[in-house]
Design a protein around this motif. Structure first.
Motif, PDB file in Angstrom:
ATOM      1  N   THR A 103      25.045  11.462  49.262  1.00  0.00           N
ATOM      2  CA  THR A 103      23.897  10.933  48.480  1.00  0.00           C
ATOM      3  C   THR A 103      23.643   9.617  49.036  1.00  0.00           C
ATOM      4  N   SER A 155      30.427  13.772  49.113  1.00  0.00           N
ATOM      5  CA  SER A 155      29.524  13.983  48.101  1.00  0.00           C
ATOM      6  C   SER A 155      28.799  12.517  48.170  1.00  0.00           C
ATOM      7  N   ASN A 170      25.676  19.079  44.969  1.00  0.00           N
ATOM      8  CA  ASN A 170      25.211  17.960  45.430  1.00  0.00           C
ATOM      9  C   ASN A 170      23.951  18.502  46.461  1.00  0.00           C
ATOM     10  N   ASN A 216      22.446  17.177  48.358  1.00  0.00           N
ATOM     11  CA  ASN A 216      22.331  16.327  49.480  1.00  0.00           C
ATOM     12  C   ASN A 216      23.560  16.958  50.679  1.00  0.00           C
ATOM     13  N   ASP A 244      29.635  17.614  42.542  1.00  0.00           N
ATOM     14  CA  ASP A 244      30.109  17.164  44.003  1.00  0.00           C
ATOM     15  C   ASP A 244      29.635  18.393  44.596  1.00  0.00           C
ATOM     16  N   ASN A 290      20.086   8.650  50.114  1.00  0.00           N
ATOM     17  CA  ASN A 290      19.407   7.453  49.766  1.00  0.00           C
ATOM     18  C   ASN A 290      18.961   6.550  51.046  1.00  0.00           C
TER      19      ASN A 290
END
Length: 852
Positions: free
Chosen positions: A273, A269, A219, A221, A216, A277
């Motif tokens: 994500t 996290s 990550n 992102n 996490d 997306n």
């Protein structure tokens, strides 16, 4: 050495060749050398036998010396420094490197001693060396793994998160854990003491347990915004809440006890994500629309004007992305990219609206471009022509851009394009409304234009200076006028009319096609009726003075057929009054035989058609006379005679002159004088008689009739044939579920003003809602006719009324997809049940009329 089976290395082989030569070498001294070699070998064997025991003892001592050193090494690497984790790893690895060098030297000695043992044929055991090597390998692998782990941990925890590959880290932890587990199993299987492998394994287990939060944290992102949200929810240091920086790493996070806030980090996290997306989906949408272009083609081929081709794929992509954006907007992760999602929703909605307006504009432009390309239309509609020129300029501009720029998104999202399209579509609507009003004035002036589509009417109006341009459309305005007969090449005088069969009928007076087309076509209509009345009068007056078989071909076929019915009616009534029906039946039968004989003579096509039609009608008349005889008819008021279709040449107060009056039971109708040409008639059967009687009775009450029955029973053809009998224009209209009330309103307005009949086939296919409106439209006209009105307001427009108005509907009640008529509509139509006709009777009469 070869004899003892000892392997020789390259050096031994070279020494052998120097001493003995190569095995294949031949020379003159070879026998002498072989003799010398044998003597040397014998001396060597003697020496070996005398000293072999001493050599074996020396070999054993050398091997024992190696074993003693190896045991020393083994005791060293089994010491606490190597078993416990008390000595720095790099120091242990240095010591292991030294031990490894010593072991390599011991292995070298082992190889040399093995060679000696081979010569002495005295095998040697090296168990202590192998055991020591195995222990060394285990120690070396464990400490190497420990060193690798320490270095990796340092790298992982000091590398900034923005560059740390946590997926690779997870894979490496997994691989090291598996290796540590196998090493521990191996060490335990050998009974070795070891705490290093346990320490590494425990550290890796702990690392594995922390991998979820590490993943996490790493990550890719996760942005500064996400990290600052994390830090805002955990404890603050002396300087307040910790802020994200580019150098943030796992070490810092561990020191600040971020790992204790797993749920907070995991939440952010997951949000990161999810937002990533969504952002990826938006990027894909952007990429797709950057590659979507308009597909254009040249309009009418040879002009530098373009139009859009099929937009199906673009529209489908729009629909798909609208749904996708709605799904994105409904996501719980949309907060971070909500602005972008809304921006794309607005863009695609703009594209959708622009395309909708664009397609509408293109369709209407293509329709009006053809209309306003006519100078006559421009002259008659100058204001609308100017407004269309403005629309035309904009349309050509945006189409030129679509052909050059191509990209749909770029063009459709331009400023003011949607507004321009909407304004021009509004202008187009106003132009079309004015055009409809203009066409309505033409239709009111000449009601038969109601039976033409807008395109057909505009085609006539677009070339009003050429009367001959009207010729192709005459058959839709008149029942049987296929062409007009012009008296000169300049087409300034019209002297008559011609049917599709080629029959020509002269007009009573010359018609000059000047002025608006609707005006002189109205003159043609009036001249058609007055000329037929004139020819009817001449035909009737000539009958008593002419030979019947010659009289047939001297006047228009339509007038001959009507006069034949008038004469028959008069003769039958005279026979009834004088009680001489049987004698008249015989005379009339002989008259038919004479007409049949005429068929056998050489005739033109028109003459043969006329004679055949007269035979069909006369045979029916003969059968009627026979039924009168069978019914013992003695008075003109007997129903058997009253129910027959009878023609009279009688006074008509409407025109204050003699006219053809038609009596059928209680119905009294006047001949319509619609030019019918020279067409064959249906064979009249008892079924036809009943259908005619119901239809004329309904017409007398200003109602319609509704023949219904299976296909092939003559529903529509019976209506058309009755129209021929009464000289009415009959317009056949095939109905479908796509018909709306506006179409029917325009049709009713035309029928009421033109005095024409309409036969609506498959009437019950129309939607129920539309049928209800039709019932009200029909009722308004019926009530106005019942009040003997000459004018009425219909659908918001004043119209004139003709007494000849008639509506017929045909239905197949048992078919699927048919609608039950509303009761208020049923009340306006008299039902007629049509069954299978008498084919034998039809064949007999047709054979009689066609034989030659």
């Amino acid at each position: 050495m070869e004899r003892q089976g000892v392997d020789m290395n390259d050096e031994d082989k070279q020494l052998r060749e120097l001493t003995l030569g190569a095995p294949t070498q031949q020379s003159a001294i070879k026998p002498l050398r072989d003799l010398f070699f044998l003597e040397t070998m014998e001396a060597a064997e003697t020496f070996k036998d005398n000293n072999i025991d001493q050599a074996v003892r020396e070999l054993a001592d050398a091997v024992k010396a190696v074993h003693d050193r190896v045991e020393t090494y083994e005791r060293e690497i089994n010491g606490d420094d190597y078993v416990q984790c008390i000595t720095p790893t790099d120091q242990i690895l240095d010591q292991l490197e030294r031990v490894e060098s010593q072991l390599q030297h011991a292995h070298t000695e082992k190889d040399d001693l093995n060679r000696c043992a081979g010569l002495l044929q005295h095998p040697v055991e090296w168990g202590p060396l192998d055991t020591c090597q195995s222990v060394f390998d285990a120690r070396h692998d464990v400490w190497t793994l420990q060193d690798t782990y320490d270095n990796k941990v340092h790298s992982w925890f000091t590398t900034p998160l923005v560059t740390l590959d946590v997926q690779e880290m997870e894979q490496q932890v997994k691989e090291m854990f598996q290796k540590a587990f196998k090493l521990q199993q191996h060490i335990q299987s050998k009974g070795m003491q070891d705490h290093v492998s346990e320490r590494v394994l425990d550290a890796l287990k702990e690392m594995r347990e922390n991998m979820p939060i590490i993943l996490d944290c790493g990550n890719p992102n996760m942005t500064a915004e996400h990290w600052n949200r994390v830090f805002s929810q955990i404890r603050a240091d002396d300087n307040g809440v910790f802020q994200y920086n580019e150098g943030l790493n796992l070490q810092t996070l561990r020191e600040r006890d971020v790992w204790s806030w797993k749920e907070v980090v995991a939440e952010q996290s997951g949000i990161a994500t999810g937002e990533a997306n969504l952002a990826k989906a938006l990027d894909e949408i952007r990429t797709i629309w950057e590659g979507i272009d308009f597909d254009t083609k040249k309009y009418k081929g040879d002009r530098n004007i373009y139009i859009l081709q099929s937009l199906d794929e673009i529209v489908q992509q729009l629909d798909d992305h609208h749904v996708q954006l709605q799904t994105l907007m409904a996501s719980r992760f949309v907060a971070g990219v909500k602005g972008r999602v809304e921006e794309w929703s607005v863009k695609l909605r703009m594209v959708s609206d622009v395309l909708e307006e664009w397609v509408t504009l293109q369709k209407n432009w293509m329709y009006l471009e053809f209309i306003f390309s006519s100078d006559d239309i421009k002259r008659q509609l100058p204001d609308e022509s100017e407004r269309f020129d403005i629309v035309d300029g904009l349309f050509k501009d945006i189409m030129g851009k679509a052909n050059t720029v191509k990209n749909v998104l770029q063009i459709c999202t331009e400023d003011d394009l949607l507004t321009q399209l909407q304004e021009n579509n509004k202008a187009i609507d106003e132009i079309q409304k004015k055009l409809e009003e203009y066409l309505e004035t033409k239709r009111v002036a000449f009601p038969r234009f109601y039976f033409l589509s807008n395109d057909e009417l505009l085609s006539i109006l677009s070339d009003v200076r050429n009367p001959k341009a009207v010729q192709p459309h005459l058959t839709k305005c008149f029942d049987s006028i296929a062409a007009l007969i012009f008296n000169n090449e300049a087409a300034t005088e019209i002297g008559g009319m011609q049917s599709g069969e080629g029959e020509e009928v002269s007009f009573e007076r010359v018609v000059h096609p000047v002025g608006n087309v609707e005006q002189w076509l109205g003159q043609i209509e009036r001249m058609m009726k007055s000329s037929l009345l004139m020819h009817m009068r001449e035909t009737i007056e000539a009958y008593p003075q002419s030979v019947r078989e010659e009289w047939f071909f001297q006047y228009p076929a339509q007038c001959v057929q009507a006069t034949d019915m008038i004469v028959w009616t008069g003769e039958v009534e005279n026979a009834i009054a004088s009680q001489q029906l049987p004698d008249y039946h015989q005379d009339y039968h002989e008259q038919i035989i004479n007409t049949v004989e005429l068929v056998k003579s050489p005739l033109t096509k028109l003459q043969r058609t006329l004679v055949g039609t007269l035979i069909v009608v006369d045979v029916h008349n003969r059968d009627v006379v026979q039924r009168l005889i069978d019914a013992n008819v003695e008075q003109l008021s007997d129903f058997e005679w009253v129910q027959q279709l009878k023609y009279y040449w009688e006074h008509d107060h409407n025109i204050n002159s003699l006219n053809v009056g038609i009596h059928h039971s209680s119905a009294h109708l006047w001949y319509g004088y619609e030019y019918l040409g020279n067409q064959p008639r249906l064979v009249i059967t008892p079924l036809t008689d009943r259908a005619f009687l119901t239809c004329t009775s309904a017409l007398a009450m200003n109602l319609g009739a509704a023949p219904q029955g299976p296909a092939g029973t003559g529903k529509t053809e019976s209506v058309k044939d009755l129209g021929k009998a009464l000289a009415r224009q009959v317009v056949v209209f095939n109905c479908s579920d796509g018909i709306n009330y506006k179409t029917m309103s325009r049709m009713f307005a035309g029928l009421a003003q033109a005095g024409a009949w309409a036969c609506f086939d498959e009437f019950n296919r129309i939607e129920l809602e539309v049928l209800s409106v039709i019932a009200q439209q029909m009722l308004e006209i019926v009530m106005a006719l019942g009040q003997n009105l000459e004018n009425m307001d219909f659908d918001g427009h004043p119209i004139k009324l003709s007494r000849n108005f008639g509506v017929f509907i045909t239905m197949n009640p048992g078919y699927a997809g048919r609608t039950e008529l509303p009761d208020n509509l049923k009340a306006l139509f008299r039902p007629i049940c049509m069954m299978i006709p008498d084919y034998a009777l039809i064949a007999e009469i047709m054979f009689l009329s066609l034989i030659h």
